[in-house]
Each structure stands twice: as structure tokens, then as C-alpha cells.
Design a protein around this motif. Structure first.
Motif: not given
Length: 150
Positions: A80-92, A111-116
Motif C-alpha cells: 500500500l502506498n500513500k495514494d491508497i490512504y489518501k483515497k481512504a481519507r477521501e472516502a471517509r 454515527g456515520d463516521d468511517l473509522r480507518l
């Protein structure tokens, strides 16, 4: 007699199962209420998936896996690279905006927060841990780099 490679893979699988059980139990404890937890598991080979659409139906997203280098860095990680984590933050962020708009309530009350979550090592990706565990500077670097992902 158990040969080394079979013993090693058995121990790895046992550790993964133990981690999963502890993780799912800790989700219930962390929530502290009867809110249903729906977790998704995102292995690196599925990183092209639309995380935003998937996140709308989850409370938690587990990203597999970071493979720390022996110096404690994760920049050269295999998976996994930093781009994947950026996508996850954007999804949240998108989930939070979508749920707030469609229900007209604050994130906290719905209660709709997405925990990563991120998995570190596992699946043959733990070679650097011995070196990291023995050196305070390397441990600090690993923790700092993991925190910087988010």
C-alpha cells in the motif's frame, strides 16, 4: 516433527486469526453501545476498488497491509502506498458529507463516521519488525510514519 516452514505458516495463520478476533472484539468495546459495526477489509490487490461507494455501507475500513522496512520507514512498502490512504481519507470525508446531507443530522448523532484502520505486517510482510523492535529510533520512526498516513 514439524518442519520450519510449515510451523512458520501455521504460526502466522494463528496470529492472523488471533488478531482478527481481538480486533473485532475491540470494535465492540470501543463503540461502547449496541451500534452495529460493519467492517470492510481492503487488501492491496483490491486497491483499485471504489472505496467511496463501499464506505457508504461500512462503519470501519481495514487496509492491508503496510510492510515496514528494517529502518522503520514505510516509504518503500511493497503493497500500500500513500495514494491508497489518501483515497481512504477521501472516502471517509465523502461518506460523512453524504450521510449528513441525506439525513439532515450531524455525524455524531447518526454515527456515520468511517473509522480507518491499517494492518502492519502479516502475510509475509513482517521481516523488518525484528530490527525495528530492537532500536528505539527505528520504533519512533515507524510510529511517526504511520501517524503521518492519516
Amino acid at each position: 516433527r514439524i518442519d520450519g516452514s510449515r510451523f512458520s505458516s501455521t504460526m502466522t495463520m494463528l496470529l492472523i486469526v488471533t488478531f482478527f478476533l481481538v480486533f473485532t472484539t475491540s470494535l465492540l468495546v470501543v463503540r461502547g453501545d449496541d451500534t452495529m459495526v460493519i467492517g470492510g477489509y481492503m487488501p492491496d490487490y483490491r486497491s483499485s476498488m471504489d472505496m467511496t461507494s463501499a464506505a457508504l455501507n461500512m462503519t470501519d475500513l481495514i487496509l492491508f497491509s503496510v510492510s515496514p522496512d528494517p529502518d522503520g520507514s514505510i516509504d518503500g512498502t511493497c503493497c500500500l502506498n500513500k495514494d491508497i490512504y489518501k483515497k481512504a481519507r477521501e472516502a471517509r470525508t465523502k461518506k460523512s458529507e453524504t450521510m449528513k446531507d441525506s439525513h439532515g443530522v450531524t455525524n455524531e448523532s447518526y454515527g456515520d463516521d468511517l473509522r480507518l484502520w491499517v494492518s502492519v505486517g502479516g502475510g509475509g510482510r513482517s521481516d523488518g519488525f525484528g530490527s525495528i523492535a530492537r532500536d528505539e529510533r527505528k520504533r519512533a520512526r515507524l510510529v511517526t510514519e504511520l501517524k503521518d498516513l492519516w
